[in-house]
Design an enzyme around this catalytic site. Structure first.
Site, PDB file in Angstrom:
ATOM      1  N   SER A  66     -21.761  15.906  -8.017  1.00 40.17           N
ATOM      2  CA  SER A  66     -21.545  14.504  -8.390  1.00 40.17           C
ATOM      3  C   SER A  66     -21.295  14.375  -9.887  1.00 40.17           C
ATOM      4  O   SER A  66     -21.584  15.298 -10.665  1.00 40.17           O
ATOM      5  CB  SER A  66     -22.769  13.670  -8.001  1.00 40.17           C
ATOM      6  OG  SER A  66     -23.840  13.947  -8.885  1.00 40.17           O
ATOM      7  N   LEU A  88     -27.351   7.167  -0.762  1.00 39.00           N
ATOM      8  CA  LEU A  88     -25.960   7.639  -0.797  1.00 39.00           C
ATOM      9  C   LEU A  88     -25.616   8.351  -2.104  1.00 39.00           C
ATOM     10  O   LEU A  88     -24.624   9.086  -2.164  1.00 39.00           O
ATOM     11  CB  LEU A  88     -24.989   6.474  -0.564  1.00 39.00           C
ATOM     12  CG  LEU A  88     -25.060   5.899   0.856  1.00 39.00           C
ATOM     13  CD1 LEU A  88     -24.203   4.643   0.965  1.00 39.00           C
ATOM     14  CD2 LEU A  88     -24.602   6.932   1.891  1.00 39.00           C
ATOM     15  N   ASN A 140     -24.391  15.230 -11.631  1.00 34.08           N
ATOM     16  CA  ASN A 140     -24.984  16.571 -11.552  1.00 34.08           C
ATOM     17  C   ASN A 140     -24.818  17.397 -12.840  1.00 34.08           C
ATOM     18  O   ASN A 140     -25.442  18.451 -12.987  1.00 34.08           O
ATOM     19  CB  ASN A 140     -24.419  17.360 -10.354  1.00 34.08           C
ATOM     20  CG  ASN A 140     -24.961  16.894  -9.009  1.00 34.08           C
ATOM     21  OD1 ASN A 140     -24.280  16.957  -7.992  1.00 34.08           O
ATOM     22  ND2 ASN A 140     -26.196  16.411  -8.988  1.00 34.08           N
ATOM     23  N   ASP A 175     -27.539  18.326   0.820  1.00 36.28           N
ATOM     24  CA  ASP A 175     -28.660  18.234  -0.114  1.00 36.28           C
ATOM     25  C   ASP A 175     -29.801  19.134   0.348  1.00 36.28           C
ATOM     26  O   ASP A 175     -29.971  19.360   1.549  1.00 36.28           O
ATOM     27  CB  ASP A 175     -29.122  16.766  -0.196  1.00 36.28           C
ATOM     28  CG  ASP A 175     -29.927  16.494  -1.451  1.00 36.28           C
ATOM     29  OD1 ASP A 175     -29.965  17.363  -2.340  1.00 36.28           O
ATOM     30  OD2 ASP A 175     -30.526  15.403  -1.535  1.00 36.28           O
TER      31      ASP A 175
HETATM   32  C1  IPE Z   1     -26.209  14.122  -4.322  1.00 41.55           C
HETATM   33  O1  IPE Z   1     -27.291  14.989  -4.355  1.00 41.55           O
HETATM   34  C2  IPE Z   1     -25.009  14.802  -4.871  1.00 41.55           C
HETATM   35  C3  IPE Z   1     -24.470  15.866  -4.051  1.00 41.55           C
HETATM   36  C4  IPE Z   1     -24.877  16.191  -2.861  1.00 41.55           C
HETATM   37  C5  IPE Z   1     -23.373  16.572  -4.635  1.00 41.55           C
HETATM   38  P1  IPE Z   1     -28.348  14.946  -5.543  1.00 41.55           P
HETATM   39  O2  IPE Z   1     -29.415  15.899  -5.182  1.00 41.55           O
HETATM   40  O3  IPE Z   1     -27.666  15.159  -6.845  1.00 41.55           O
HETATM   41  O4  IPE Z   1     -28.835  13.432  -5.478  1.00 41.55           O
HETATM   42  P2  IPE Z   1     -30.168  12.708  -5.937  1.00 41.55           P
HETATM   43  O5  IPE Z   1     -30.387  13.057  -7.384  1.00 41.55           O
HETATM   44  O6  IPE Z   1     -31.269  13.230  -5.077  1.00 41.55           O
HETATM   45  O7  IPE Z   1     -29.913  11.264  -5.705  1.00 41.55           O
HETATM   46  C1  IPE Z   2     -27.512  19.971  -3.075  1.00 40.15           C
HETATM   47  O1  IPE Z   2     -28.749  20.531  -3.243  1.00 40.15           O
HETATM   48  C2  IPE Z   2     -26.434  20.597  -3.916  1.00 40.15           C
HETATM   49  C3  IPE Z   2     -25.996  19.775  -5.044  1.00 40.15           C
HETATM   50  C4  IPE Z   2     -26.346  18.545  -5.289  1.00 40.15           C
HETATM   51  C5  IPE Z   2     -25.072  20.401  -5.984  1.00 40.15           C
HETATM   52  P1  IPE Z   2     -29.699  20.175  -4.466  1.00 40.15           P
HETATM   53  O2  IPE Z   2     -29.430  21.126  -5.568  1.00 40.15           O
HETATM   54  O3  IPE Z   2     -29.613  18.750  -4.840  1.00 40.15           O
HETATM   55  O4  IPE Z   2     -31.122  20.505  -3.831  1.00 40.15           O
HETATM   56  P2  IPE Z   2     -32.481  19.736  -4.055  1.00 40.15           P
HETATM   57  O5  IPE Z   2     -32.231  18.290  -3.745  1.00 40.15           O
HETATM   58  O6  IPE Z   2     -32.861  19.936  -5.489  1.00 40.15           O
HETATM   59  O7  IPE Z   2     -33.415  20.376  -3.094  1.00 40.15           O
HETATM   60 MG    MG Z   3     -30.663  17.085  -4.275  1.00 40.96          MG
END
Ligand code: IPE
Ligand code: IPE
Ligand code: MG
Length: 247
Positions: A73, A201, A76, A28
């Protein structure tokens, strides 16, 4: 071991005799990494893909048996279309480039998630990567794409219900239920790491992670290094895992 440590650069505090067998990572912070630099979020994902290569390689080098990475996810899909497209393109490229590396290093690759929602090209690549690497006996890399823990559990329940209807259902034990999940045959994760400072999580391995040690770090995924991985392992090795018993 000292020589090996020198080669991998691993921090001396890491005890190679007590490594976690299975590590899960909620990668993340790609978006925030890019934002800090005035770049589009997609630039963060591109650098994040490099981090995946680096960390998967390091885990293989030090002898982690299973690495499960949460890359996309079931939630996403809510993101802007161009971001979703970039992520899907990165997955394709990553798998194509990994085929040779997997052969060289004996890595197996598997995919957890509802894959039928992905493009036919990506599904084909995944099937090929899984098939071509299934006989490798090194580390196993599981990529979670369109993965949701609740969705996975529902899937398993539906499968069981179908068997029940036709009278073929075995007794419903925890072991049997586990065998209906994407992670069938794989030990539960010992350690789950989440980067970027978020401490949740987000639907990652709710069944398998019931007794995992959780490790949260503020480091954003594109910046996550081999030494950050060492820190997570060192912290894991300090924990006292009791599984409900006494020590
Ligand atoms: C969790 O990250 C999903 C993945 C790492 C693939 P997100 O960035 O989507 O999660 P939230 O929205 O902060 O809970
Ligand atoms: C994790 O990084 C990658 C995925 C969830 C696909 P994010 O894209 O969630 O990055 P932040 O949380 O917006 O910084
Ligand atoms: Mg994220």
């Amino acid at each position: 071991m000292a020589l090996f440590q020198k080669k991998t650069g691993t921090k001396p505090e890491v005890d190679f005799e007590r490594l976690p067998r299975h590590i899960g990572i909620i990668l993340d912070g790609n978006g925030r990494w890019a934002k800090k630099r005035g770049l589009p979020r997609t630039a963060g994902h591109a650098v994040g893909a490099e981090t995946v290569r680096k960390i998967a390689n390091y885990c293989k080098d030090i002898g982690i048996e299973y690495l499960t990475l949460y890359a996309f996810s079931t939630e996403n899909w809510k993101r802007p279309d161009d971001e979703v497209r970039t992520l899907m393109d990165l997955f394709e490229r990553y798998i194509v480039e990994s085929i040779e590396v997997m052969k060289r290093d004996g890595i197996r690759m598997d995919f957890f998630g509802e894959l039928t929602a992905l493009s036919p090209a990506l599904q084909q690549l995944m099937a090929d990567a899984r098939e071509e690497s299934s006989h490798h006996d090194g580390c196993q890399l599981n990529l979670c794409i369109n993965y949701g823990g609740r969705d996975e559990i529902l899937h398993a329940v539906r499968k069981y219900a179908e068997m029940y209807k036709t009278g073929e259902a075995p007794e419903l034990t925890e072991e049997y239920f586990s065998s209906l999940l994407y992670s069938t045959g794989i030990p539960d994760p010992d350690l789950i790491i989440r980067t970027s400072g978020e401490e949740r999580l987000s639907n990652f391995l709710p069944w398998q992670g019931a007794y995992s040690e959780l490790y949260f770090t503020d480091v954003l995924w594109p910046d996550f290094s081999e030494r950050d991985m060492d820190d997570a392992i060192i912290e894991f090795q300090r924990r006292d895992r009791r599984f409900g018993g006494v020590k």
